[in-house]
Design an enzyme around this catalytic site. Structure first.
Site, PDB file in Angstrom:
ATOM      1  N   ALA A 177       0.840  -1.189   0.000  1.00  0.00           N
ATOM      2  CA  ALA A 177       0.000   0.000   0.000  1.00  0.00           C
ATOM      3  C   ALA A 177       0.878   1.243   0.000  1.00  0.00           C
ATOM      4  CB  ALA A 177      -0.922  -0.008   1.217  1.00  0.00           C
ATOM      5  N   SER A 210       2.561  -2.111   4.324  1.00  0.00           N
ATOM      6  CA  SER A 210       2.660  -0.680   4.052  1.00  0.00           C
ATOM      7  C   SER A 210       3.978  -0.397   3.345  1.00  0.00           C
ATOM      8  CB  SER A 210       2.613   0.119   5.355  1.00  0.00           C
ATOM      9  OG  SER A 210       3.852   0.008   6.055  1.00  0.00           O
ATOM     10  N   ASP A 211       3.998   0.684   2.584  1.00  0.00           N
ATOM     11  CA  ASP A 211       5.288   1.204   2.146  1.00  0.00           C
ATOM     12  C   ASP A 211       6.024   1.666   3.396  1.00  0.00           C
ATOM     13  OD1 ASP A 211       7.409   2.083   0.625  1.00  0.00           O
ATOM     14  OD2 ASP A 211       6.167   3.213  -0.785  1.00  0.00           O
ATOM     15  N   TRP A 212       7.337   1.812   3.294  1.00  0.00           N
ATOM     16  CA  TRP A 212       8.155   2.085   4.484  1.00  0.00           C
ATOM     17  C   TRP A 212       7.831   3.460   5.080  1.00  0.00           C
ATOM     18  CZ3 TRP A 212       8.455  -2.406   2.865  1.00  0.00           C
ATOM     19  CH2 TRP A 212       9.322  -3.368   3.379  1.00  0.00           C
TER      20      TRP A 212
END
Length: 635
Positions: A177, A210-212
């Site tokens: 995401a 999640s993206d970082w």
């Protein structure tokens, strides 16, 4: 034995920077950027740097993309990596997006087809993937707070379409995401996106991460359908999630579902784990194989944009190379996808391997936009000498590392000023030169197009110079075609004025209005008759092809079957990419003029002919309206 609530809350917050549970995930998507927790950025293990997505997409070759997936999987397993974070299939809304080099195309059909090939090959070979960035993530400016405001039709037909195809056909192990908000809701907290669309409509059963740093409200993310935040938030979200789950039984059930998906991922790909005490490196045999594979991929991906009798250069003994990028090749983009490799082909050395004497003039410096009068003078003097000796001249230029990269969008569409100044002077002396273009995205090619030959390499990986030299010398026939349009100016781009604005309309979000709706890339240029310098799907060859015997019929499967014959009518063997477009019928609402719905690539010897068959399903003729895809009447 079931896990306690505390154990579950800990599991969904990642394990350090690069682990989910006890499996190692690594950045991609054009190589393995495996590094340990605590390591400095880009302090990763050595691996093969394959051509970036901007380049490989121009191959239009599903099988070749699959070979790249296999090659990367072999290195991932040797480095103990279980999941590679890629591919990236966000739509190229504007050529100024700093991260476009990581994405395939402006067209969702092409992007989806290539992503399916990449993922299927990698996962068949035992390494998971992470399809990213989901969704509407088409700019880097304020990427943590930008709100992609996309109408329903454009969202489903353009920005979700490649994701839908890839999820349904390839079943990626994970989906990532994105940072941005989508129509007012953060992607990581977007129930409609992550649950209603991804899981209920598309049937996705894998894990969503999640993206970082994209997860802000972990309870809201888990409730929306996200399963794990990355990286570990160092306990910052643990208590918040724990207390919320204690009070909300539905959130607790969502948490249990997320834990199940994490355990399922670990069970499927955990066999790649390597204990820290074991040395991590890619074997010499694998590196040699993949370096050669990277070269072959770039040979098929390079796009010959102009050839006024200049290429190929045959039977030459000397050559003059101008440009800092000839000596220090730019092989990849900057940021999270940066691959650590020590095997970088050099243009000068690759010509010398072919027993050609190389004269070199730096001309400009790639680490600045400022001119260097001494270098310019040296280049012009060597050009004059080369002209007297009838020696071929190549200018190697384009966008440098400081011109584009992850985390920011380009402010200018122009070729760097120091290269522009030098090239203008060169063309005043002699326009009978070839331009070798290096970039992650399109730029103003007015001056390069004044040269007699123009070869676009994009960012071609560690073996780009070797591949380029083979094409230049006629040892390989270029077959790449553009996966995006190259406009004359950034003002011609349909998102101009509404892309990467520096100021938002309120202090919380930066509103990004997708006012062009479905008219992205060639859909806009073609429909509204806006000329471009080089169009989507364009690319030259050293040979010629002829089409004949076209047949279109409805098969027993109710699908449209298209057959035709392709013949190589030239004197050189080569590959042809056949593109199938559906011309849309007139309707009482906006339609694009035509849309790519199929393609095929085939290799042909001189005089050889082959029959090609392409099948189109209902989606090729559908538009999104009334909450679903529907076929619109017409021929």
């Amino acid at each position: 034995m079931g896990k306690s609530l505390e154990e579950m809350c800990r599991l969904v917050t990642g394990a350090g920077a690069w682990h989910i549970g006890n499996i190692h995930v690594s950045d991609g998507p054009h190589g393995i950027r495996a590094q340990e927790d605590g390591a400095k950025n880009n302090d990763s293990y050595e691996a093969t740097c394959f051509p970036t997505a901007s380049s490989t997409a121009c191959s239009w070759n599903r099988e070749l993309i699959g070979k790249m997936g296999e090659g990367m999987a072999s290195e991932a397993k040797e480095l103990g990596v279980s999941v590679v974070l890629g591919p990236g299939i966000n739509i190229k809304r504007s050529p100024l997006c700093g991260r476009n080099f990581e994405y395939y195309s402006e067209d969702p059909f092409l992007a989806g087809e290539l992503a399916v090939a990449y993922i299927c090959a990698m996962q068949t070979n035992g390494v998971g993937t992470s399809l990213k960035h989901f969704a509407g993530n088409s700019q880097e400016t304020h990427r943590m707070t930008s709100n992609s405001m996309i109408d329903e039709r454009a969202l489903h037909e353009i920005y979700l379409s490649a994701f839908e195809k890839t999820v349904k056909c390839a079943k990626p192990a994970t989906v990532m995401a994105s940072y941005n908000y989508l129509n007012g809701v953060p992607a990581c907290e977007n129930y409609e996106l992550l649950t209603d669309i991804l899981r209920k409509q598309w049937g996705y059963e894998g894990l969503v991460m999640s993206d970082w740093g994209a997860c802000v409200d972990l309870p809201a993310c888990i409730a929306a359908g996200m399963d794990v935040e990355m990286p570990d938030s160092c306990g910052n979200h643990f208590n918040e999630l724990l207390e919320a789950a204690k009070k909300n039984s539905r959130l607790e059930q969502a948490l249990r579902t997320s834990v199940y998906r994490i355990e399922k991922l670990v069970a499927a790909y955990g066999k790649n784990r390597i204990e820290k005490k074991e040395a991590k490196c890619v074997s010499e045999q694998t590196r040699n194989h993949n370096h050669e594979l990277a070269r072959r991929i770039e040979e098929e991906s390079a796009v010959l944009l102009k050839n006024d009798g200049f290429f190929p250069l045959k039977d030459i003994g000397e050559i003059l190379l101008i440009g800092d990028l000839a000596d220090k090749p730019r092989i990849q983009g900057g940021g999270s996808s940066h691959i650590h490799t020590d095997r970088v082909d050099n243009f000068i050395e690759e010509f010398e391997k072919q027993h050609i004497k190389v004269h070199f003039a730096r001309g400009y410096r790639s680490n600045t936009f400022h001119r260097d009068s001494r270098l310019e003078k040296e280049a012009l003097e060597k050009l004059q000498k080369a002209k007297k000796q009838n020696m071929p001249v190549l200018f190697v230029g384009g966008l440098t590392d400081i011109a584009e990269g992850e985390g920011y969008d380009r402010e200018s569409f122009e070729l760097p000023a120091n290269q522009t100044a030098l090239l203008e002077q060169i063309l005043c002396i002699d326009d009978k030169i070839g331009f070798i273009s290096v970039s992650g995205s399109p730029y103003n090619m007015e001056l390069p197009s004044k040269c007699k030959g123009l070869l676009q390499l994009y960012l071609g990986g560690e073996a780009v110079a070797g591949a380029c030299v083979k094409i230049i010398l006629g040892l390989s026939n270029p077959s790449g075609k553009l996966a995006e349009s190259i406009p004359y100016s950034e003002k011609d781009v349909p998102s101009y004025g509404y892309f990467a604005k520096q100021e938002g309309q309120n202090r919380h979000l930066d509103e990004v209005e997708y006012r062009e709706s479905i008219f992205v890339g060639y859909r806009y240029y073609d429909t509204f008759h806006v000329p471009v310098r080089y169009c989507f799907g364009y690319g030259l060859s050293y040979t010629e092809f002829e089409y004949a015997d076209l047949h279109i019929k409805t098969g027993d499967d109710e699908k449209i079957h298209i057959s035709f014959e392709v013949k190589n009518i030239g004197s050189i063997a080569g590959s042809e990419i056949s593109e199938i477009y559906v011309k849309n019928p007139d309707a009482d609402f906006l339609r694009t003029n035509k849309e790519l719905r199929g393609f095929a690539k085939t290799f042909l010897n001189p005089g050889e002919r082959k029959q090609m068959d392409v099948v189109l399903d209902d989606r090729a003729f559908q538009v999104y309206q009334n909450g679903e895809f529907q076929v619109i009447g017409g021929e």
